[in-house]
Design a protein around this motif. Structure first.
Motif, mmCIF file in Angstrom:
data_model
loop_
_atom_site.group_PDB
_atom_site.id
_atom_site.type_symbol
_atom_site.label_atom_id
_atom_site.label_comp_id
_atom_site.label_asym_id
_atom_site.label_seq_id
_atom_site.Cartn_x
_atom_site.Cartn_y
_atom_site.Cartn_z
ATOM 1 N N GLY A 35 -6.195 21.079 -9.644
ATOM 2 C CA GLY A 35 -6.058 19.884 -8.808
ATOM 3 C C GLY A 35 -7.376 19.558 -8.159
ATOM 4 O O GLY A 35 -8.431 19.867 -8.711
ATOM 5 N N PRO A 36 -7.320 18.970 -7.007
ATOM 6 C CA PRO A 36 -6.157 18.772 -6.166
ATOM 7 C C PRO A 36 -5.260 17.639 -6.648
ATOM 8 O O PRO A 36 -5.709 16.703 -7.309
ATOM 9 N N ALA A 37 -3.986 17.770 -6.297
ATOM 10 C CA ALA A 37 -2.995 16.730 -6.561
ATOM 11 C C ALA A 37 -2.668 16.057 -5.237
ATOM 12 O O ALA A 37 -2.461 16.746 -4.238
ATOM 13 N N ALA A 38 -2.625 14.737 -5.245
ATOM 14 C CA ALA A 38 -2.387 13.994 -3.999
ATOM 15 C C ALA A 38 -0.963 13.495 -3.866
ATOM 16 O O ALA A 38 -0.607 12.908 -2.854
ATOM 17 N N ASN A 39 -0.134 13.735 -4.894
ATOM 18 C CA ASN A 39 1.263 13.293 -4.815
ATOM 19 C C ASN A 39 2.141 14.276 -5.586
ATOM 20 O O ASN A 39 1.650 15.109 -6.349
ATOM 21 N N ALA A 40 3.439 14.155 -5.370
ATOM 22 C CA ALA A 40 4.389 15.102 -5.971
ATOM 23 C C ALA A 40 4.387 15.040 -7.490
ATOM 24 O O ALA A 40 4.448 16.081 -8.147
ATOM 25 N N ALA A 41 4.314 13.852 -8.060
ATOM 26 C CA ALA A 41 4.354 13.724 -9.525
ATOM 27 C C ALA A 41 3.181 14.462 -10.167
ATOM 28 O O ALA A 41 3.360 15.208 -11.140
ATOM 29 N N ASP A 42 1.975 14.263 -9.645
ATOM 30 C CA ASP A 42 0.806 14.949 -10.190
ATOM 31 C C ASP A 42 0.905 16.454 -9.971
ATOM 32 O O ASP A 42 0.535 17.243 -10.833
ATOM 33 N N ASP A 58 0.786 20.766 0.850
ATOM 34 C CA ASP A 58 0.899 19.930 2.040
ATOM 35 C C ASP A 58 2.341 19.450 2.142
ATOM 36 O O ASP A 58 2.920 18.991 1.149
ATOM 37 N N LEU A 59 2.920 19.562 3.320
ATOM 38 C CA LEU A 59 4.318 19.161 3.513
ATOM 39 C C LEU A 59 4.516 17.656 3.383
ATOM 40 O O LEU A 59 5.516 17.190 2.851
ATOM 41 N N ASN A 60 3.539 16.887 3.833
ATOM 42 C CA ASN A 60 3.664 15.433 3.849
ATOM 43 C C ASN A 60 2.604 14.833 2.941
ATOM 44 O O ASN A 60 1.409 14.912 3.235
ATOM 45 N N LEU A 61 3.041 14.224 1.846
ATOM 46 C CA LEU A 61 2.122 13.603 0.895
ATOM 47 C C LEU A 61 2.269 12.093 0.978
ATOM 48 O O LEU A 61 3.245 11.529 0.482
ATOM 49 N N ASN A 62 1.325 11.462 1.644
ATOM 50 C CA ASN A 62 1.357 10.003 1.813
ATOM 51 C C ASN A 62 2.690 9.519 2.364
ATOM 52 O O ASN A 62 3.265 8.554 1.871
ATOM 53 N N GLY A 63 3.201 10.223 3.366
ATOM 54 C CA GLY A 63 4.435 9.821 4.024
ATOM 55 C C GLY A 63 5.707 10.297 3.353
ATOM 56 O O GLY A 63 6.803 9.998 3.813
ATOM 57 N N VAL A 64 5.584 11.052 2.261
ATOM 58 C CA VAL A 64 6.749 11.576 1.534
ATOM 59 C C VAL A 64 6.711 13.096 1.587
ATOM 60 O O VAL A 64 5.704 13.712 1.236
ATOM 61 N N ARG A 65 7.809 13.703 2.028
ATOM 62 C CA ARG A 65 7.870 15.163 2.060
ATOM 63 C C ARG A 65 7.783 15.737 0.650
ATOM 64 O O ARG A 65 8.282 15.144 -0.302
ATOM 65 N N SER A 66 7.180 16.887 0.550
ATOM 66 C CA SER A 66 6.946 17.515 -0.751
ATOM 67 C C SER A 66 8.059 18.477 -1.146
ATOM 68 O O SER A 66 7.826 19.443 -1.859
#
Length: 118
Positions: A35-42, A58-66
């Motif tokens: 990575g790094p991966a910045a969102n859940a899909a990646d 990270d627990l919060n990815l752009n406002g969406v919990r992981s």
């Protein structure tokens, strides 16, 4: 030599500077950084493709919990360290170790060493 040397660690972090700092700190320890991966899909794609030894999540990815990433990691029995600014007990059923933000490079390395030695 660090206990992290040669390990594959995935960084899942949406804040560019935080991800860059973590990547640099881990690379200095001889880690193969995924990575790094910045969102859940990646993140999920990298988990499937890279078979990491551990994940900094990270627990919060752009406002969406992981939570979806955490569930996939639990299913694959991949240890992960939850990075969050929500305190030592972020709720949501997480029992994994927490690394509270902001954290230093030394705190990151020590937390991952503990995670992988458990």
């Amino acid at each position: 030599m660090s206990a992290l040397f040669g390990k594959k660690i995935l960084i899942v972090e949406d804040e560019f500077l935080v991800a860059l700092m973590a990547e640099g700190a881990l690379a200095e320890q001889g880690v193969a950084v995924l990575g790094p991966a910045a969102n859940a899909a990646d993140a999920l794609k990298l988990v499937e493709a890279g078979a990491p030894d551990a994940v900094l999540l990270d627990l919060n990815l752009n406002g969406v919990r992981s939570d979806a990433v955490a569930a996939a990691l639990r299913k694959s029995r991949t240890p992960f360290l939850l990075a969050t600014g929500y305190g030592a007990n972020p709720g949501g059923g997480f029992t994994e170790p927490v690394l509270e933000k902001p954290y230093t490079e030394d705190q990151l390395v020590a937390a991952l060493e503990r995670l992988l030695s458990a």
